[in-house]
Write a protein that holds these residues in place. Structure first.
Motif, PDB file in Angstrom:
ATOM      1  N   ALA B 285       0.829  -1.210   0.000  1.00  0.00           N
ATOM      2  CA  ALA B 285       0.000   0.000   0.000  1.00  0.00           C
ATOM      3  C   ALA B 285       0.860   1.256   0.000  1.00  0.00           C
ATOM      4  N   PHE B 286       1.812   1.317   0.935  1.00  0.00           N
ATOM      5  CA  PHE B 286       2.535   2.572   1.118  1.00  0.00           C
ATOM      6  C   PHE B 286       3.778   2.674   0.246  1.00  0.00           C
ATOM      7  N   GLY B 287       4.175   1.556  -0.354  1.00  0.00           N
ATOM      8  CA  GLY B 287       5.305   1.594  -1.271  1.00  0.00           C
ATOM      9  C   GLY B 287       4.902   1.848  -2.715  1.00  0.00           C
ATOM     10  N   THR B 288       3.633   1.544  -3.055  1.00  0.00           N
ATOM     11  CA  THR B 288       3.267   1.633  -4.478  1.00  0.00           C
ATOM     12  C   THR B 288       1.870   2.196  -4.758  1.00  0.00           C
ATOM     13  N   LYS B 289       1.041   2.391  -3.732  1.00  0.00           N
ATOM     14  CA  LYS B 289      -0.361   2.731  -4.017  1.00  0.00           C
ATOM     15  C   LYS B 289      -0.945   3.806  -3.113  1.00  0.00           C
ATOM     16  N   THR B 290      -0.125   4.710  -2.659  1.00  0.00           N
ATOM     17  CA  THR B 290      -0.625   5.754  -1.756  1.00  0.00           C
ATOM     18  C   THR B 290      -0.413   7.132  -2.375  1.00  0.00           C
ATOM     19  N   ASP B 307      -3.359  -0.581 -10.170  1.00  0.00           N
ATOM     20  CA  ASP B 307      -2.118  -1.328 -10.233  1.00  0.00           C
ATOM     21  C   ASP B 307      -1.034  -0.537  -9.486  1.00  0.00           C
ATOM     22  N   PRO B 308       0.099  -1.187  -9.162  1.00  0.00           N
ATOM     23  CA  PRO B 308       1.174  -0.442  -8.514  1.00  0.00           C
ATOM     24  C   PRO B 308       1.569   0.795  -9.335  1.00  0.00           C
ATOM     25  N   TYR B 309       1.730   1.901  -8.675  1.00  0.00           N
ATOM     26  CA  TYR B 309       2.146   3.179  -9.270  1.00  0.00           C
ATOM     27  C   TYR B 309       1.056   3.826 -10.137  1.00  0.00           C
ATOM     28  N   GLU B 310      -0.114   3.279 -10.144  1.00  0.00           N
ATOM     29  CA  GLU B 310      -1.234   3.909 -10.873  1.00  0.00           C
ATOM     30  C   GLU B 310      -1.878   4.916  -9.924  1.00  0.00           C
ATOM     31  N   HIS B 513       8.025   8.661  -7.426  1.00  0.00           N
ATOM     32  CA  HIS B 513       8.748   7.543  -8.030  1.00  0.00           C
ATOM     33  C   HIS B 513       8.591   7.615  -9.558  1.00  0.00           C
TER      34      HIS B 513
END
Lengths: 628, 628
Positions: B285-290, B307-310, B513
């Protein structure tokens, strides 16, 4: 029926007036070794049979049988009849060009005759378990929408010379609509009936059909549909009369079907104000809300246009049906005005937004056509596709493709009193009142188009207009530079006389308007009419932690077009770099680390997702960043 | 009840074990002149009364009356009872801190007692017109979800010392759940019951409640909910058991409520594996989707994680309830592990994602909290907000805010055997077993925090731990640099002894990122814990064709913090440029034209949309482009 009849019989959209006239249904033939011809052949031999099978398997045909038999359960969407009608329209166009099954058409016609109420009403959902809801809620019932597709199928069959019975079914329903809605105020939640009624008027010359279409256009935007609780009246374009609207909004397919009907009504009634409204909305659509692939619809939740410049590539909804609707609208605008830009949009959406929806096997389809798929995407379904599916619970798109591609030859060329205009380049033959034009080309892989003329009356002067696509800035005709929208050749043509149009296809790099936030700092690669994309499968880096997301394009470096054997005739190669940013913090982590050079291979967007599922992107971040 | 009781009585989440212990319900008081105290005061005097009025006006209370009277129609969502319970929980927390109305709580309790079935069942939708559907479809019924919120309200009332009757109502329902679902396999489509049952166990020490919560956690991810036809089983986290999942997916509120319950179960059952699963999903959650604001949910259609980074800023769904759920989850992670990063996330989401949802008047709310609003946005509604609305047809968010803010003081500090930990800085007083800590600060506008200790036993050594926020790299304690996660002061404290923590609030510029495509080439401005944004209203350019979309930030130039009087105490100013690209083509038009310098004024994100509706953006394109 004779070929002569079919040369004259209209294809889809047959306006009685306009700047350009469409050619007859069998006037143009596409060679099956050209891209468009092969597509049409695949549609005929794979996609259309697949649709017919699926309509049986998914229950659509059973729903219609059920009207008389009462057996079984209604299956699928309440507007499932429309999928049958669209498929039937495809069958009719196939018959028109000599490749379809009259028996299939006849069998379906018999089924529809049996199902139709005595007063002309026909809708398998409302005739069975929901009789009390008939005409009760136009906002969602799709009754007029389904009627419209029935009418379009019947018009196609009639133009193919085999549609007397089906046309009679459609007219009985249309007459019921005229009787009811000429006095009652109401519009359909989903536009479609407007263009259908105008086409029926063109086929029958029965004025009340046109008048009703015009009435539906005028009644829209006056609040008859009531409030849409979640998305507002924009959703079904009932927020403003079309004459007052200056922005395309809401559900994209609805908006675009409506606009096709608006042009039809404007042309047949000579209503310049209405045509102006369509032109104004075209500026909104194509100036601020169109994907590079020609697709429309930025929002999944309401399948809708977004705000101006809201064009996310990953969450592009870009519904296949919206792309088809845009094609239909642009075709009508082209016929009405002769405007070159409409033909450019035909080409763009056909080769990209529409072509990409179908797999190479012809039996798998995208509903939504994103311009980016991320690594780690959670799986394929309607809302977030990573693979084409063989059918959908809401199966509007595959039959819509079938009917478009079955009539694809109709959109290649037009005529005027002065001559012939060629808009789309495809290997094939165009028969016109002025003579025959044979087109030899490997377009869109190669920009050389050789046109050989066999005039009807040798020595009579007429003009051959050849579209110079907007993407081409160095076109030549017989070796001499040509500029403008169309290269015009006015001659007293002799049999066998040739002209050679050359449209050099240097790879191009394009960027988006600076307000398109979603692709800032990115460029896209194009060649000829084709948008290209990168797929993870072509990334020649084997390190496990390197993803397509980590690729950057060296924006100064040359892009090379490279011929290939097999399924992808021309790829583009470019220099780039790749640097993993795996594990970097989501915010504040700074730029990614050391970059390794990489050769990037781009394939045509319309061929994506024909290998293993994986990441894809049209818009590629550049090493140096945005240009604005 | 006595103050002593309330000093001991737990607030929201009262684990029996864990690295840190929460303080009692009235242990901390927030000064009404500080930001958090003023917010709590506004909640008490404006938001909560507004919720009570709206529950009456929108029919939620009437639905419950209808169970006994049978009068009128059911109104609103089928889970409308949950809004009543969340509001009631807020009333209970207000009573707990001495500002709530016992009469309101008693009246509602009487209503619920009357409505409750003899066997304990209570749900005004299923008890009236839909009795035959009771327990028939857990996938959508929200029956366990509603039961969970009833239980949480009862737990709050019990902790406030006034909840005997309400707790009895909740226990009757909970006992019914235990009887039924200890043997029947089933889970709720919308998690919430898990955390509620654990809290009820904590309050009653009745083990079957905990066992049922654990059972619900274990049964999830085993397909009991069946296929979700449009979004897949990810939607309700039934695709994988939580112990196997490594990515947060689906409906964001459901995922985050589930994870709060998972931590509760893990802590009370001593299940390290389950806690590991929560920690692993936290990384996802906090590495890729927040979002930068701490908000969650990138997709509108299914209110879901992408999706991650979306992480599109314009179409951020960022539901208020998801932000509240994240706060609850992080609080539980902090208590369980003592991990500093969870406290950092508490602060981030509180001051940005949550605070931004409520207007300055306390009676208008966002449901969705985007990080960008475009010029020409088509209007405000749930799906695409441009103004906060006073209520929603699905009114989950406002009462959720009310219950969180009514208990806000509970999240400021914790204790261990070794001393006291301060996590959130707010003007106020913290009473602990070790003594009283008075906090004087103008945080988040100023980073100076003065803490005055009045020890319970002067001269006894204990440790005061002060969180050093992750955003601060130059913290000092009494003038000396401190590093690490917490500044620890171990002393034999004397009455009146002070320490001064200084958290310098230099304006910061951050980027995302490189895989976050949607904000490539952009930076965001921050100061202290606050995310800042630009609004069209502050753009000092009067040319009509210049929009916020055309602004670029000079990324090398200094950002200045500027104190202001009035509603926005500190703005940030920066140098930038503006160039209209009005009318440029959508693709291939090249960079925008000549730029005019402009001074940009950024305001705290949480204060946006408190003037006229207009464009807003958190992420600002830089003049030079992306750094990667």
């Amino acid at each position: 029926m004779s070929d002569t009849t079919l040369l004259a019989a209209a294809g889809p959209a047959a306006p009685t007036i306009g700047a350009l006239r469409p050619l007859g249904l069998r006037a143009t033939t596409l060679h099956p070794d050209g891209l468009l011809g092969a597509w049409q052949h695949r549609n005929s031999t794979a996609s259309l049979p697949h649709c017919l099978d699926q309509l049986e398997a998914a229950g659509n045909v059973g729903n219609l049988r059920r009207v008389t038999t009462g057996a079984g359960e209604f299956r699928g969407m309440w507007f499932a009849d429309s999928d049958v009608y669209k498929t039937l329209e495809a069958v009719a166009w196939e018959i028109g060009r000599g490749t379809g099954s009259v028996e299939v058409l006849d069998d379906f016609t018999t089924l529809l005759e049996q199902a139709q109420d005595a007063d002309g009403y026909l809708n398998s959902y409302f005739q069975t378990d929901h009789r009390d809801e008939q005409w009760a809620a136009l906002v969602w019932s799709h009754e007029l929408y389904c009627a419209g597709h029935l009418i379009q199928a019947a018009v196609a069959a009639s133009r193919a010379g085999v549609g007397d019975r089906l046309l009679a079914v459609a007219r009985r329903f249309a007459d019921l609509l005229v009787a009811r809605f000429s006095v009652e105020d109401g519009v359909c939640g989903h536009p479609e009936i407007e263009t259908a009624l105008v086409e029926l008027y063109r086929e029958t010359e029965h004025r009340p059909y046109l008048d009703l279409a015009a009435r539906f256009v005028e009644l829209r935007g006056r609040g008859l549909l009531g409030d849409e609780p979640r998305f507002g009246r924009h959703y079904y374009q009932d927020h403003l009369p079309v004459r007052e609207a200056d922005e395309v909004t809401g559900h994209a397919v609805r908006q675009l079907y409506l606009l096709a009907g608006v042009v039809d009504v404007a042309v047949e009634t000579g209503d310049a104000g209405l045509l102006d409204a369509a032109a104004r909305l075209w500026e909104s659509a194509f100036g601020t809300k169109t994907y590079l692939t020609g697709a429309h619809g930025s929002r999944h939740r309401d399948e809708a246009f977004g705000d101006p410049y809201e064009l996310p590539p990953d969450r592009a909804y870009a519904e296949t049906c919206a792309a088809i609707a845009s094609f239909s609208w642009n075709w009508r605008m082209l016929l009405a005005t002769g405007g070159h830009r409409y033909a450019d949009e035909l080409e763009r959406v056909l080769y990209n937004g529409i072509a990409g929806s179908t797999a190479r096997d012809g039996t798998h389809f995208f509903y939504s056509n994103p311009l980016q798929l991320r690594t780690g995407h959670e799986g394929s379904h309607e809302d977030a596709p990573s693979e084409r599916l063989s059918w959908y619970s809401c199966a509007c798109c595959p039959p819509n493709l079938a009917r478009l591609v079955a009539s694809l030859q109709s959109y290649v060329a037009t005529t005027t009193d002065a001559g012939v205009q060629v808009h789309l380049y495809a290997a094939g033959r165009v028969e016109t009142p002025f003579g025959v034009v044979d087109v030899a080309t490997d377009y869109p892989w190669d920009g050389r188009v050789t046109l050989t003329v066999t005039p009807s009356s040798p020595g009579t002067e007429w003009t051959l207009d050849l579209r110079i696509p907007g993407w081409c800035t160095s076109a030549t005709l017989d070796g001499s530079p040509v500029a403008g929208d169309y290269a015009s050749v006015t001659r007293a043509w002799q049999p066998g006389e040739q002209v050679v149009l050359s449209l050099p296809m240097e790879p191009r790099v394009t960027s988006a308007h600076p307000r398109v936030d979603a692709v800032r700092g990115c460029v896209a690669l194009l060649r000829g009419p084709l948008v290209y994309c990168l797929e993870q499968a072509d990334l020649d880096v084997r390190r496990e932690d390197v993803r397509l997301e980590d690729v950057r394009l060296d924006d100064g470096a040359p892009i090379e077009a490279e011929p290939r054997d097999g399924a992808i005739p021309v790829v583009l190669t470019a220099h780039g770099a790749v640097a993993s940013s795996e594990g970097a913090p989501l915010y504040g982590g700074g730029p990614s680390g050391e970059r390794a050079p990489v050769t990037l291979t781009a394939i045509p967007y319309f061929l994506w997702a024909n290998r293993e599922p994986g990441a894809m992107r049209v818009w590629i971040p550049t090493a140096t960043g945005p240009r604005s």
